[in-house]
Design a protein around this motif. Structure first.
Motif, mmCIF file in Angstrom:
data_model
loop_
_atom_site.group_PDB
_atom_site.id
_atom_site.type_symbol
_atom_site.label_atom_id
_atom_site.label_comp_id
_atom_site.label_asym_id
_atom_site.label_seq_id
_atom_site.Cartn_x
_atom_site.Cartn_y
_atom_site.Cartn_z
ATOM 1 N N SER A 142 0.826 -1.201 0.000
ATOM 2 C CA SER A 142 0.000 0.000 0.000
ATOM 3 C C SER A 142 0.867 1.261 0.000
ATOM 4 N N GLN A 143 1.934 1.209 0.851
ATOM 5 C CA GLN A 143 2.835 2.359 0.885
ATOM 6 C C GLN A 143 3.537 2.564 -0.456
ATOM 7 N N ARG A 144 4.007 1.403 -1.058
ATOM 8 C CA ARG A 144 4.645 1.520 -2.360
ATOM 9 C C ARG A 144 3.673 2.061 -3.402
ATOM 10 N N LYS A 145 2.417 1.546 -3.305
ATOM 11 C CA LYS A 145 1.419 2.012 -4.254
ATOM 12 C C LYS A 145 1.139 3.503 -4.078
ATOM 13 N N GLN A 146 1.016 3.900 -2.795
ATOM 14 C CA GLN A 146 0.785 5.321 -2.532
ATOM 15 C C GLN A 146 1.974 6.163 -2.994
ATOM 16 N N ARG A 147 3.202 5.648 -2.693
ATOM 17 C CA ARG A 147 4.387 6.388 -3.119
ATOM 18 C C ARG A 147 4.465 6.458 -4.646
ATOM 19 N N THR A 148 4.131 5.318 -5.283
ATOM 20 C CA THR A 148 4.139 5.307 -6.750
ATOM 21 C C THR A 148 3.105 6.271 -7.303
ATOM 22 N N GLU A 149 1.896 6.226 -6.701
ATOM 23 C CA GLU A 149 0.863 7.149 -7.162
ATOM 24 C C GLU A 149 1.278 8.591 -6.933
ATOM 25 N N LYS A 150 1.910 8.826 -5.776
ATOM 26 C CA LYS A 150 2.371 10.184 -5.503
ATOM 27 C C LYS A 150 3.438 10.619 -6.494
ATOM 28 N N LEU A 151 4.393 9.684 -6.782
ATOM 29 C CA LEU A 151 5.424 9.999 -7.759
ATOM 30 C C LEU A 151 4.834 10.216 -9.155
ATOM 31 N N ASN A 152 3.871 9.356 -9.490
ATOM 32 C CA ASN A 152 3.225 9.523 -10.798
ATOM 33 C C ASN A 152 2.486 10.853 -10.888
ATOM 34 N N GLN A 153 1.820 11.200 -9.771
ATOM 35 C CA GLN A 153 1.114 12.469 -9.750
ATOM 36 C C GLN A 153 2.087 13.634 -9.886
ATOM 37 N N LYS A 154 3.223 13.543 -9.121
ATOM 38 C CA LYS A 154 4.229 14.598 -9.252
ATOM 39 C C LYS A 154 4.799 14.645 -10.679
ATOM 40 N N ARG A 155 5.030 13.438 -11.245
ATOM 41 C CA ARG A 155 5.562 13.382 -12.600
ATOM 42 C C ARG A 155 4.584 14.013 -13.594
ATOM 43 N N GLU A 156 3.321 13.648 -13.429
ATOM 44 C CA GLU A 156 2.319 14.227 -14.318
ATOM 45 C C GLU A 156 2.223 15.730 -14.146
ATOM 46 N N GLU A 157 2.320 16.187 -12.887
ATOM 47 C CA GLU A 157 2.292 17.630 -12.657
ATOM 48 C C GLU A 157 3.487 18.309 -13.314
ATOM 49 N N LYS A 158 4.668 17.677 -13.175
ATOM 50 C CA LYS A 158 5.855 18.253 -13.811
ATOM 51 C C LYS A 158 5.730 18.227 -15.338
ATOM 52 N N ILE A 159 5.177 17.118 -15.847
ATOM 53 C CA ILE A 159 4.999 17.025 -17.301
ATOM 54 C C ILE A 159 4.040 18.105 -17.781
ATOM 55 N N VAL A 160 2.944 18.289 -17.005
ATOM 56 C CA VAL A 160 1.981 19.333 -17.372
ATOM 57 C C VAL A 160 2.631 20.703 -17.314
ATOM 58 N N LYS A 161 3.453 20.929 -16.251
ATOM 59 C CA LYS A 161 4.151 22.211 -16.151
ATOM 60 C C LYS A 161 5.112 22.409 -17.322
ATOM 61 N N LYS A 162 5.859 21.329 -17.643
ATOM 62 C CA LYS A 162 6.778 21.424 -18.774
ATOM 63 C C LYS A 162 6.035 21.681 -20.079
ATOM 64 N N GLN A 163 4.900 20.975 -20.251
ATOM 65 C CA GLN A 163 4.114 21.195 -21.455
ATOM 66 C C GLN A 163 3.575 22.622 -21.531
ATOM 67 N N CYS A 164 3.101 23.110 -20.392
ATOM 68 C CA CYS A 164 2.612 24.491 -20.368
ATOM 69 C C CYS A 164 3.730 25.480 -20.688
ATOM 70 N N ALA A 165 4.921 25.233 -20.052
ATOM 71 C CA ALA A 165 6.055 26.119 -20.313
ATOM 72 C C ALA A 165 6.480 26.035 -21.783
ATOM 73 N N TRP A 166 6.536 24.782 -22.315
ATOM 74 C CA TRP A 166 6.899 24.616 -23.721
ATOM 75 C C TRP A 166 5.872 25.266 -24.636
ATOM 76 N N LEU A 167 4.582 25.081 -24.295
ATOM 77 C CA LEU A 167 3.538 25.681 -25.117
ATOM 78 C C LEU A 167 3.630 27.204 -25.086
ATOM 79 N N GLU A 168 3.917 27.740 -23.905
ATOM 80 C CA GLU A 168 4.056 29.191 -23.793
ATOM 81 C C GLU A 168 5.247 29.683 -24.603
ATOM 82 N N ARG A 169 6.408 28.955 -24.483
ATOM 83 C CA ARG A 169 7.580 29.336 -25.272
ATOM 84 C C ARG A 169 7.316 29.206 -26.766
ATOM 85 N N ALA A 170 6.664 28.087 -27.140
ATOM 86 C CA ALA A 170 6.369 27.885 -28.556
ATOM 87 C C ALA A 170 5.430 28.964 -29.080
#
Length: 299
Positions: free
Chosen positions: A71-99
């Motif tokens: 459960s902890q690994r799953k929660q940690r994985t979900e948390k990491l995935n959520q952080k990764r998705e947030e970072k990806i979204v931020k990167k996409q937003c930044a890239w879209l803004e730059r583009a």
């Protein structure tokens, strides 16, 4: 986890079956010792049950720990995935803004370039129009100058033509006067030398030197062109036979050729008549008839 529990249950059942077999064997062997060993058996059974219970509890605890770890690994994985998705979204937003910024910059540069090109084109067109206007003005001036020169030339030509006509009239009157005087003197004093008016009547018009040179140049160029051209191919292109094409060339050359003046039968007859006459003076009727014919020709 259900597979592991069933395996342990199977082991437990097997173990119980073995114990029961041993107990049956012990019961057959220990009929006498049943009472003495019953307490030991109960004790062993209690220990066994406690051990099994402890094992089960330990197994349950380990399973709970594993479930908690998962459960902890799953929660940690979900948390990491959520952080990764947030970072990806931020990167996409930044890239879209730059583009978008780069696209807007490129569009602005393109608009500026188009405007500059439009201004350059308009300036070039204006320069072209001004040059064309200058050329038109120059041509108009040249045309006006040519018209003025042509007008002056026409005036000069008319003046020269009028002067030439006056000179011609004067020369004609002069020639008529001289012919009349010559004829009167010939009538009064016949002379074997022919009259000038008779000699002048035998003259024929001949081409000028300029016309002869121009004709010579044209014939020379036509001859050079005839030497260089491919006569069969020219005849084939004109849908003519070779002899027909050569005949056309020959007829064209004969039509534009300048021929030398040829003597006429009248001149030949006059020459023969003059040769047959005697150089001496004669008052015969034949001489008088010749004189009368000369007078009629002069008039």
């Amino acid at each position: 986890m259900p597979e592991e529990i069933s395996r342990e249950e199977l082991k437990r059942l097997k173990r119980q079956a073995a114990i029961r077999a041993k107990e049956d064997d012990f019961e057959r062997k220990r009929k006498a010792e049943e009472e003495n060993k019953r307490e030991q058996l109960e004790q062993l059974k209690a220990e066994y049950d406690s051990q099994e219970k402890r094992k089960v509890e330990e197994r349950l605890k380990s399973l709970e720990k594993q479930a908690a770890a998962r459960s902890q690994r799953k929660q940690r994985t979900e948390k990491l995935n959520q952080k990764r998705e947030e970072k990806i979204v931020k990167k996409q937003c930044a890239w879209l803004e730059r583009a978008n910024g780069e696209i807007f910059d490129i569009m602005a540069e393109q608009d500026a370039e188009d405007e500059r090109l439009a201004q350059d084109v308009e300036a070039a067109r204006e320069r072209k129009r001004s040059k064309e206007q200058v050329l038109r003005d120059v041509k108009a001036e040249e045309k006006a100058l040519r018209q003025e020169l042509e007008f002056k030339r026409e005036e000069k030509n008319e003046e020269r033509a009028s002067q030439r006509a006056l000179r011609g009239i004067f020369e004609v009157d002069k020639l008529k006067t001289e012919a009349t005087e010559e004829l009167e003197s010939f009538i009064l004093n016949p002379d074997p030398v022919p009259l000038r008016q008779v000699l002048a009547g035998r003259m024929r018009p001949v081409p000028t030197v300029t016309e002869l040179l121009a004709a010579y140049k044209d014939q020379k160029e036509e001859l050079q062109e005839l030497v260089e051209q491919d006569i069969p191919t020219r005849a084939l292109l004109r849908n003519q036979t070779l002899f027909q094409y050569v005949r056309d060339i020959q007829m064209k050359a004969e039509a534009v050729r300048i021929r030398p003046p040829q003597p006429q039968m009248v001149d030949l007859g006059k020459s023969r008549n003059r040769a047959s006459h005697s150089p001496r003076k004669s008052t015969s009727p034949k001489a008088m008839r010749n004189t009368n014919s000369s007078m009629r020709f002069t008039r």
